[in-house]
Design a protein around this motif. Structure first.
Motif, mmCIF file in Angstrom:
data_model
loop_
_atom_site.group_PDB
_atom_site.id
_atom_site.type_symbol
_atom_site.label_atom_id
_atom_site.label_comp_id
_atom_site.label_asym_id
_atom_site.label_seq_id
_atom_site.Cartn_x
_atom_site.Cartn_y
_atom_site.Cartn_z
ATOM 1 N N TRP A 198 32.693 23.572 9.298
ATOM 2 C CA TRP A 198 33.913 23.003 8.177
ATOM 3 C C TRP A 198 33.969 21.565 8.114
ATOM 4 O O TRP A 198 34.849 21.181 7.383
ATOM 5 N N GLY A 199 33.306 21.080 9.059
ATOM 6 C CA GLY A 199 33.502 19.363 8.946
ATOM 7 C C GLY A 199 33.365 18.959 10.442
ATOM 8 O O GLY A 199 32.703 19.616 11.336
ATOM 9 N N ASN A 200 34.052 17.985 10.573
ATOM 10 C CA ASN A 200 33.984 17.211 11.976
ATOM 11 C C ASN A 200 35.468 16.535 12.356
ATOM 12 O O ASN A 200 36.282 16.284 11.452
ATOM 13 N N VAL A 201 35.881 16.360 13.764
ATOM 14 C CA VAL A 201 36.978 15.928 14.089
ATOM 15 C C VAL A 201 36.950 15.194 15.353
ATOM 16 O O VAL A 201 36.100 15.418 16.208
ATOM 17 N N ILE A 252 39.162 12.996 10.654
ATOM 18 C CA ILE A 252 39.025 14.208 10.245
ATOM 19 C C ILE A 252 38.459 14.171 9.168
ATOM 20 O O ILE A 252 38.795 13.689 8.171
ATOM 21 N N GLU A 253 37.442 14.883 8.971
ATOM 22 C CA GLU A 253 36.693 15.304 7.652
ATOM 23 C C GLU A 253 36.759 16.898 7.646
ATOM 24 O O GLU A 253 36.130 17.456 8.436
ATOM 25 N N TRP A 254 37.217 17.524 6.539
ATOM 26 C CA TRP A 254 37.802 18.917 6.715
ATOM 27 C C TRP A 254 37.209 19.631 5.233
ATOM 28 O O TRP A 254 38.103 19.129 4.331
ATOM 29 N N GLN A 255 36.590 20.647 5.292
ATOM 30 C CA GLN A 255 36.665 21.036 4.052
ATOM 31 C C GLN A 255 37.489 22.444 3.867
ATOM 32 O O GLN A 255 37.052 23.363 4.557
ATOM 33 N N ILE A 256 38.310 22.387 3.206
ATOM 34 C CA ILE A 256 39.548 23.330 3.347
ATOM 35 C C ILE A 256 39.029 24.626 2.861
ATOM 36 O O ILE A 256 39.181 25.543 3.379
ATOM 37 N N SER A 268 37.704 19.191 -0.291
ATOM 38 C CA SER A 268 37.510 18.480 0.980
ATOM 39 C C SER A 268 38.488 17.339 1.295
ATOM 40 O O SER A 268 39.047 16.856 0.066
ATOM 41 N N ASP A 295 39.629 13.898 3.988
ATOM 42 C CA ASP A 295 39.212 13.062 5.145
ATOM 43 C C ASP A 295 40.371 12.201 5.575
ATOM 44 O O ASP A 295 40.742 11.541 4.257
#
Length: 412
Positions: A315-318, A342-346, A351, A353
Motif C-alpha cells: 500500500w505504500g511506505n511509512v 507517509i506515502e499511502w495508496q488509499i 494516493s 504523501d
C-alpha cells in the motif's frame, strides 16, 4: 558444494511479440522504492502488462535497496502474487558493484525481474513459449581459484573528492569550495566509518559605501564504530570534532558510546525496521565569542534516545523518526524532534504523501552573547537562538483512465 545454476528465461521471452492479446499476458505492478529506468524496463520486458494500480495486478513487485560496505547496493525484489496467483511469493536479492554504470545496474535489474517472473509465467498460456538455458556447473578448480583470490584491500573502501561553485555579476560574487575524504570497512560483524570535510564560502557585495565581504568556514571529522551482537542488537560509539564560524565554534569534540536494539532482524531493514538507539557521552566546546551563558569553553555530558520506524508494503511506505537529546547539567536544555513521512495508496487511483520535520529547541548553548547585525541575520552568517524549527509537505494525486501502462514514447 552449491552449484551456480542460473535460469536465463530472457532468451525466448524477449522475442514474444508485443501484439499478443492482453488477456494472455501477466499483469504486473512494479513498486520501485529506488531509481528505475522505466523506458529500458518496458523495452526489454514486453511480455507482460504494466498496470497503473497495484490492486489490478497479478503480481506485485516491491523493489528496495540499501548500501553495502564497499559502496555498492544490495537490491531486493519481492514478488507477491495476487488474484489466481495468491499464495505465490518469492524474494530475490543481488548486489551491484560500486563502480557499476547506470547501464550495468539497469541490466541487472531487468535480468532479475525476468527470473522472478518465471514461476508466474509457467502457470499461464505462455508456458509453451518459454525456453531455458542453464550455465555450465563451475568446476571445483574454478571454485578453489575464486576462494584463493583474497581481497587485497581487506574490505576497506576510500573516497576523496571536492566541489567548487563560482557565480556572480557586476555587483556580487560568490565562491563556495568543499573538500571531503572518507574511509570505511563494513562486514556483517563490524562497521567502521570515518569521514571528514572542509567548507569555505565567501560572498562579496558592491554597496554604495564600498565592498562588503562575508566569510563562512567549517570543518568536521567523524568516526563511527558498530559491532553486531546478533540479529537484533548492536553496540558501538561515535566521536566527532569540528569547527564552525556559523555556530560560534573554534572547536567542538564529542565522544558517545551507544547501544541499539532493532525489533526486527537487521537483514529485513530494506522492508521494515523498528529500532531504539541510546547514546551518552561528554561534549567539549571552545567558543569564538562569549556565549549567552558567559562562557568561552565548557565540557558537558549529553545523552539521547532515537526511535526509528520504517515499513514498506504494497500500500505504500511509512517512516517515523522521533528522539530527544538532553544535557545532564540542566534538564531544561533539550532538543526533541519528530520526522514522519507517509506515502499511502488509499484506494484504486488515489494516493497521498505527506510528512515533514519539527523540533523543539532548548539546547543552543553555543549562541554568542554579542549583538548580531542585520546583515548577519539576512545572510545567515551566524546562528540565532530559537524555540523551534519545522518544515512540512503534502501531496495528493488521483489517476483515472486506462489501467494499462505498457508503452513508452521518448520522442521530443
Amino acid at each position: 558444494m552449491k552449484t551456480a545454476l542460473f535460469l536465463l528465461c530472457s532468451l525466448s521471452l524477449s522475442t514474444i511479440v508485443f501484439a499478443q492479446s492482453q488477456k494472455d499476458r501477466l499483469d504486473i505492478f512494479i513498486d520501485c522504492q529506488m531509481y528505475c529506468d522505466w523506458v529500458y524496463i518496458k523495452q526489454e520486458i514486453q511480455f507482460v502488462n504494466y498496470m497503473q494500480n497495484r490492486q489490478e495486478a497479478d503480481v506485485y513487485i516491491l523493489a528496495t535497496r540499501q548500501s553495502t560496505g564497499a559502496g555498492g547496493r544490495e537490491v531486493q525484489l519481492a514478488f507477491i502474487g495476487n488474484n489466481e496467483f495468491s499464495g505465490i511469493q518469492d524474494t530475490i536479492k543481488y548486489f551491484t558493484d560500486p563502480n557499476a554504470t547506470d547501464a550495468i545496474e539497469r541490466e541487472q535489474l531487468v535480468n532479475t525481474l525476468k527470473k522472478g517472473l518465471l514461476q508466474f509465467l509457467v502457470q499461464t498460456s505462455m508456458a509453451d513459449q518459454i525456453t531455458y538455458a542453464i550455465e555450465p556447473e563451475e568446476t571445483e578448480e574454478g571454485m578453489e581459484a575464486t576462494e584463493e583470490n583474497d581481497d587485497p584491500w581487506n574490505n576497506w573502501v576510500f573516497n576523496i573528492g571536492g566541489n567548487g561553485w563560482l557565480n556572480g555579476e557586476s555587483t556580487y560574487s560568490n565562491v563556495d569550495l568543499t573538500g571531503r575524504f572518507s574511509a570505511s570497512k563494513v562486514t556483517d560483524k563490524h562497521k567502521l566509518n570515518f569521514s571528514t570535510f572542509y567548507n569555505y564560502e565567501t560572498s562579496t557585495f558592491k554597496l554604495t559605501d564600498g565592498d562588503e565581504t562575508y566569510v563562512i568556514r567549517s570543518y568536521n571529522a567523524r568516526l563511527e564504530y558498530v559491532k553486531s551482537l546478533g540479529p537484533n542488537w548492536s553496540v558501538g560509539f561515535t566521536t566527532r570534532t569540528g569547527s564552525s564560524t556559523f555556530g560560534n565554534m573554534d572547536i567542538s569534540t564529542t565522544f558517545k558510546p551507544a547501544i541499539e536494539y532493532n525489533i526486527f532482524p537487521y537483514e529485513e531493514a530494506s522492508t521494515r525496521r523498528f529500532s531504539f538507539n541510546y547514546s551518552i557521552g561528554p561534549e567539549y566546546y571552545n567558543y569564538t565569542d562569549t556565549t549567552i551563558y558567559d562562557l568561552l569553553s565548557e565540557t558537558r555530558m549529553r545523552h539521547g534516545l532515537d526511535i526509528e520506524f520504517n515499513q514498506t508494503q504494497k500500500w505504500g511506505n511509512v517512516s517515523l523518526d522521533i528522539g530527544i537529546q538532553q544535557y545532564l547539567h540542566g534538564f531544561e536544555l533539550f532538543n526533541a524532534y519528530i520526522n514522519p513521512n507517509i506515502e499511502w495508496q488509499i484506494f484504486k487511483g488515489l494516493s497521498i504523501d505527506f510528512g515533514g520535520y519539527a523540533s523543539f529547541v532548548r539546547d543552543r548553548i553555543n549562541i554568542a552573547k554579542s549583538d548580531i547585525s542585520d546583515q548577519d541575520i539576512l545572510l545567515q552568517i551566524k546562528q540565532l537562538d530559537t524555540d523551534f524549527t519545522y518544515f512540512t509537505y503534502f501531496g495528493l494525486n488521483y489517476r483515472f483512465g486506462s489501467k494499462y501502462n505498457n508503452f513508452v514514447n521518448p520522442r521530443f
